[in-house]
Design an enzyme around this catalytic site. Sequence first.
Site, PDB file in Angstrom:
ATOM      1  N   TYR A 141       0.852  -1.189   0.000  1.00  0.00           N
ATOM      2  CA  TYR A 141       0.000   0.000   0.000  1.00  0.00           C
ATOM      3  C   TYR A 141       0.886   1.237   0.000  1.00  0.00           C
ATOM      4  O   TYR A 141       1.979   1.243   0.543  1.00  0.00           O
ATOM      5  CB  TYR A 141      -1.040  -0.001   1.106  1.00  0.00           C
ATOM      6  CG  TYR A 141      -0.613  -0.144   2.552  1.00  0.00           C
ATOM      7  CD1 TYR A 141       0.095   0.866   3.207  1.00  0.00           C
ATOM      8  CD2 TYR A 141      -0.998  -1.261   3.294  1.00  0.00           C
ATOM      9  CE1 TYR A 141       0.431   0.750   4.544  1.00  0.00           C
ATOM     10  CE2 TYR A 141      -0.664  -1.387   4.638  1.00  0.00           C
ATOM     11  CZ  TYR A 141       0.053  -0.374   5.255  1.00  0.00           C
ATOM     12  OH  TYR A 141       0.382  -0.482   6.583  1.00  0.00           O
ATOM     13  N   CYS A 142       0.428   2.257  -0.689  1.00  0.00           N
ATOM     14  CA  CYS A 142       1.159   3.516  -0.896  1.00  0.00           C
ATOM     15  C   CYS A 142       2.590   3.282  -1.389  1.00  0.00           C
ATOM     16  O   CYS A 142       3.555   3.711  -0.751  1.00  0.00           O
ATOM     17  CB  CYS A 142       1.175   4.348   0.389  1.00  0.00           C
ATOM     18  SG  CYS A 142       1.583   6.108   0.109  1.00  0.00           S
TER      19      CYS A 142
END
Length: 282
Positions: A141-142
Amino acid sequence: MLRKKAVMLDQHMLTHRESLLPFIYTDLLAEYAGDHQMCCFHFWKMEHQVILGMKDTRVASLKEGVQSIKNNSYQVVVRNSGGLAVVADEGILNFSIILPQPTDKYSFSIDQGYELMKSIIEKAFAEFEMDIEAFEVSDSYCPGDFDLSINGKKFAGISQRRIKNGIGIMIYLSICGDQNKRGEIVREFYQTSLVEKFGTDGFPPVNPDSMANLSDLLQANLTVEDVKERISHVLNQTFDFSEKYDQTFKDFLISTEFNDKFEKQNERMKQRNQIIDWSENY
């Protein structure tokens, strides 16, 4: 060698009601750093929170995605910068380096900011003799160019924000807790909000197994407080945290000038978070 002037702001566990604060402070500290030619450091933690980037608010089914996060007993806040969704909870430490923009002709590059943060983290854990690599873990994520990893597993992400005369370099460090669950929550958010477009249009195809806690990677019983102490030790060797600087900073934090600036930033953040009905989530 003359050590640079520095101050520290340590915000302990923030509730959802306080979840706008770290983003407000980032901008105010960046302005303070430029005005006073001072390096500012900022620690903060949050209770069960998913932090969305501005891009995340443009998913097709935002309301349904936000509800999926709440169904997992996490709350939602939108930060005032780019990037994508990250998780903040009791096992995650957020740390910011906020520097004044150079006043001479030599600018401080984005890569220099990332390298500075990486160097501090490496020094904090030098005793473990583990290689910390910086590259994008695309299914985390990110994901970003300066994700920090050990043996291919991401444990931290770094971002930057440049405001007026200051530069903010921010990192989230997954220290302990259920990192797999964090990945599952973010994956479910994107699956619910993007449906058949999951993993497209610049949104990551989140694989929870791509990330791990630093305590697991180092096979050490680390806590967030342990890591704060390690980072603080590195900073104290490099920067000058004189009492006079600290007192001037504390006086600023209770000044009318600060309160006025705080209220303006607070209103901006509240407006930004109207899209997720933030004020109704207490």
